[in-house]
Design a protein around this motif. Structure first.
Motif, PDB file in Angstrom:
ATOM      1  N   HIS A 184      -7.809   3.800   7.427  1.00  0.00           N
ATOM      2  CA  HIS A 184      -6.587   4.051   8.191  1.00  0.00           C
ATOM      3  C   HIS A 184      -5.389   3.886   7.276  1.00  0.00           C
ATOM      4  N   ALA A 185      -4.321   4.602   7.580  1.00  0.00           N
ATOM      5  CA  ALA A 185      -3.054   4.433   6.868  1.00  0.00           C
ATOM      6  C   ALA A 185      -2.004   3.977   7.870  1.00  0.00           C
ATOM      7  N   ILE A 186      -1.230   2.993   7.478  1.00  0.00           N
ATOM      8  CA  ILE A 186      -0.090   2.565   8.279  1.00  0.00           C
ATOM      9  C   ILE A 186       1.156   2.893   7.468  1.00  0.00           C
ATOM     10  N   ALA A 187       2.063   3.633   8.088  1.00  0.00           N
ATOM     11  CA  ALA A 187       3.276   4.075   7.405  1.00  0.00           C
ATOM     12  C   ALA A 187       4.487   3.457   8.093  1.00  0.00           C
ATOM     13  N   PRO A 188       4.859   2.242   7.672  1.00  0.00           N
ATOM     14  CA  PRO A 188       6.002   1.591   8.324  1.00  0.00           C
ATOM     15  C   PRO A 188       7.335   2.037   7.746  1.00  0.00           C
ATOM     16  N   ALA A 189       8.362   1.810   8.546  1.00  0.00           N
ATOM     17  CA  ALA A 189       9.725   1.880   8.038  1.00  0.00           C
ATOM     18  C   ALA A 189       9.944   0.566   7.291  1.00  0.00           C
ATOM     19  N   GLY A 233     -13.951  -1.656   6.278  1.00  0.00           N
ATOM     20  CA  GLY A 233     -13.001  -0.580   6.397  1.00  0.00           C
ATOM     21  C   GLY A 233     -11.822  -0.778   5.470  1.00  0.00           C
ATOM     22  N   LEU A 234     -11.044   0.250   5.354  1.00  0.00           N
ATOM     23  CA  LEU A 234      -9.860   0.262   4.514  1.00  0.00           C
ATOM     24  C   LEU A 234      -8.641   0.473   5.389  1.00  0.00           C
ATOM     25  N   ILE A 235      -7.625  -0.342   5.182  1.00  0.00           N
ATOM     26  CA  ILE A 235      -6.328  -0.130   5.824  1.00  0.00           C
ATOM     27  C   ILE A 235      -5.303  -0.103   4.706  1.00  0.00           C
ATOM     28  N   GLY A 236      -4.722   1.056   4.484  1.00  0.00           N
ATOM     29  CA  GLY A 236      -3.729   1.212   3.427  1.00  0.00           C
ATOM     30  C   GLY A 236      -2.334   1.208   4.012  1.00  0.00           C
ATOM     31  N   ILE A 237      -1.441   0.476   3.353  1.00  0.00           N
ATOM     32  CA  ILE A 237      -0.041   0.458   3.766  1.00  0.00           C
ATOM     33  C   ILE A 237       0.693   1.481   2.906  1.00  0.00           C
ATOM     34  N   THR A 238       1.092   2.571   3.512  1.00  0.00           N
ATOM     35  CA  THR A 238       1.847   3.594   2.806  1.00  0.00           C
ATOM     36  C   THR A 238       3.311   3.401   3.177  1.00  0.00           C
ATOM     37  N   ALA A 239       4.005   4.433   3.498  1.00  0.00           N
ATOM     38  CA  ALA A 239       5.400   4.326   3.934  1.00  0.00           C
ATOM     39  C   ALA A 239       5.771   5.593   4.673  1.00  0.00           C
ATOM     40  N   GLY A 240       6.658   5.452   5.635  1.00  0.00           N
ATOM     41  CA  GLY A 240       7.139   6.623   6.340  1.00  0.00           C
ATOM     42  C   GLY A 240       7.725   7.642   5.383  1.00  0.00           C
TER      43      GLY A 240
END
Length: 95
Positions: A47-52, A1-8
């Motif tokens: 999945h995308a994770i959009a952290p502060a 799988g793919l987990i991409g770290i984007t941003a809020g």
């Protein structure tokens, strides 16, 4: 799988004086959504994770999310239970 770290900042909206950063993070979010849709049903997830702001040192304040919490979220998304969130953009803003 793919987990991409984007941003809020890119996942939710653009910010003045940071158009290029906002555009690239927003584009990455849409790319991950497209990959999830394209590979739906194959066992490959995205999945995308959009952290502060990502916090690396204790004591943590309320301005972001600890890196440890993001790592735990990635582990969860890699499990069978995390498959149900395929294509989701998860906002991780902390306290």
């Amino acid at each position: 799988g793919l987990i991409g770290i984007t941003a809020g900042q890119g996942a939710d909206r653009g910010v003045a004086q940071q158009a290029a950063y906002s555009a690239t993070k927003g584009g990455l979010t849409r790319l991950i959504e497209s990959i999830a849709d394209e590979y739906k049903g194959t066992g490959i997830t995205a999945h995308a994770i959009a952290p502060a702001m990502i916090l690396f040192e204790e004591p943590y304040d309320n301005s972001g999310v600890p890196a440890r919490d993001l790592a735990e979220l990635c582990v969860y998304l890699s499990t069978d239970a995390g498959r149900s969130l395929n294509g989701a953009t998860l906002r991780a803003y902390g306290a």
